[in-house]
Every structure is written in structure tokens, then in C-alpha cells.
Motif scaffolding. Structure first.
Motif, mmCIF file in Angstrom:
data_model
loop_
_atom_site.group_PDB
_atom_site.id
_atom_site.type_symbol
_atom_site.label_atom_id
_atom_site.label_comp_id
_atom_site.label_asym_id
_atom_site.label_seq_id
_atom_site.Cartn_x
_atom_site.Cartn_y
_atom_site.Cartn_z
ATOM 1 N N LEU A 12 67.393 45.044 -13.730
ATOM 2 C CA LEU A 12 67.401 43.602 -13.470
ATOM 3 C C LEU A 12 67.879 42.829 -14.700
ATOM 4 N N GLU A 13 67.478 43.286 -15.892
ATOM 5 C CA GLU A 13 67.944 42.639 -17.124
ATOM 6 C C GLU A 13 69.447 42.814 -17.289
ATOM 7 N N GLU A 14 69.946 44.025 -17.017
ATOM 8 C CA GLU A 14 71.392 44.288 -17.101
ATOM 9 C C GLU A 14 72.155 43.417 -16.110
ATOM 10 N N ALA A 15 71.620 43.260 -14.913
ATOM 11 C CA ALA A 15 72.279 42.453 -13.883
ATOM 12 C C ALA A 15 72.304 40.980 -14.311
ATOM 13 N N ILE B 44 58.933 51.301 -12.815
ATOM 14 C CA ILE B 44 58.819 49.896 -13.212
ATOM 15 C C ILE B 44 59.762 49.607 -14.382
ATOM 16 N N ALA B 45 59.764 50.486 -15.383
ATOM 17 C CA ALA B 45 60.632 50.299 -16.553
ATOM 18 C C ALA B 45 62.107 50.311 -16.156
ATOM 19 N N LYS B 46 62.485 51.213 -15.258
ATOM 20 C CA LYS B 46 63.889 51.311 -14.842
ATOM 21 C C LYS B 46 64.305 50.070 -14.053
ATOM 22 N N ALA C 135 63.304 45.654 -6.444
ATOM 23 C CA ALA C 135 64.404 46.620 -6.374
ATOM 24 C C ALA C 135 65.362 46.277 -5.247
ATOM 25 N N ARG C 136 64.853 45.622 -4.226
ATOM 26 C CA ARG C 136 65.696 45.232 -3.091
ATOM 27 C C ARG C 136 66.712 44.159 -3.484
ATOM 28 N N THR C 137 66.475 43.505 -4.625
ATOM 29 C CA THR C 137 67.379 42.439 -5.063
ATOM 30 C C THR C 137 68.422 42.928 -6.063
ATOM 31 N N LEU C 138 68.445 44.221 -6.325
ATOM 32 C CA LEU C 138 69.441 44.744 -7.271
ATOM 33 C C LEU C 138 70.846 44.487 -6.732
ATOM 34 N N PRO C 139 71.786 44.179 -7.615
ATOM 35 C CA PRO C 139 73.140 43.876 -7.156
ATOM 36 C C PRO C 139 73.863 45.108 -6.609
ATOM 37 N N ASN C 140 74.891 44.853 -5.812
ATOM 38 C CA ASN C 140 75.687 45.945 -5.247
ATOM 39 C C ASN C 140 76.417 46.744 -6.316
ATOM 40 N N THR C 141 76.503 46.184 -7.512
ATOM 41 C CA THR C 141 77.205 46.870 -8.599
ATOM 42 C C THR C 141 76.333 47.917 -9.290
ATOM 43 N N THR C 142 75.079 48.050 -8.881
ATOM 44 C CA THR C 142 74.189 49.070 -9.452
ATOM 45 C C THR C 142 74.797 50.442 -9.183
ATOM 46 N N THR C 143 74.873 51.269 -10.226
ATOM 47 C CA THR C 143 75.530 52.575 -10.089
ATOM 48 C C THR C 143 74.735 53.520 -9.202
#
Length: 90
Positions: A83-86, A76-78, A14-22
Motif C-alpha cells: 500500500l505504501e509503494e502504491a 500485515i507487513a506485506k 488487500a482488496r484495494t491494491l492496485p492492478n499494477t501489483t506484481t
């Protein structure tokens, strides 16, 4: 791999999620994380002038009926979904 180990692994991811995550997505994973690690909400709702903490509190409150195991699975699912969307957006 057990549920707790997989949960910890995805908490790291989760720490690697992009800054574009809403913000909406971030609040969902915040609420699920708190429910999975702490359990039902145990604090009073922050005041109207503290919008950030109030939104986080509301996100946690929204999932308080889930068991800790359910919250871990949903978390986990979210994270997988985000990550798939990113990856697709790259």
C-alpha cells in the motif's frame, strides 16, 4: 487491536491494491493468507497444465513452516508495504 483483528483489517485493505501489483507479490500474500487462515498446506500439488493453481500452491508451500501468528504478522507487513509503494507511485 489484537493480531486477528489487524489481520482482518489488512485482508480488507488487500482488496484495494492496485492492478499494477506484481504477480510475485500477489502470490506472497496469497501464501501468507492461506497459512494464516488454514494452516499448513493440506492438498496435493496441481498438475503441470494448471499453472495458476500450481503457482498458488507453491506460494503456500513456501511458507508452511511459519506459525499462523507469524503468517498473520508477515501478511500485515506485506500489505502495508504494498500500500505504501502504491501511494508513492501515485
Amino acid at each position: 487491536m489484537g493480531l486477528k483483528e489487524e489481520f482482518q483489517e489488512h485482508a480488507e485493505k488487500a482488496r484495494t491494491l492496485p492492478n499494477t501489483t506484481t504477480n510475485e507479490s500477489l502470490l506472497i500474500i496469497y501464501g501468507l493468507y492461506k497459512q494464516a487462515t488454514v494452516g499448513p498446506i493440506n492438498t496435493s500439488r496441481p498438475g503441470i497444465f494448471n499453472q495458476r493453481d500450481r503457482a498458488k500452491w507453491d506460494a503456500w508451500k513456501a511458507v508452511e513452516s511459519k506459525s499462523q501468528e507469524e503468517a498473520m504478522s508477515d501478511y500485515i507487513a506485506k500489505i502495508k508495504q504494498l500500500l505504501e509503494e502504491a501511494a508513492a507511485a501515485e
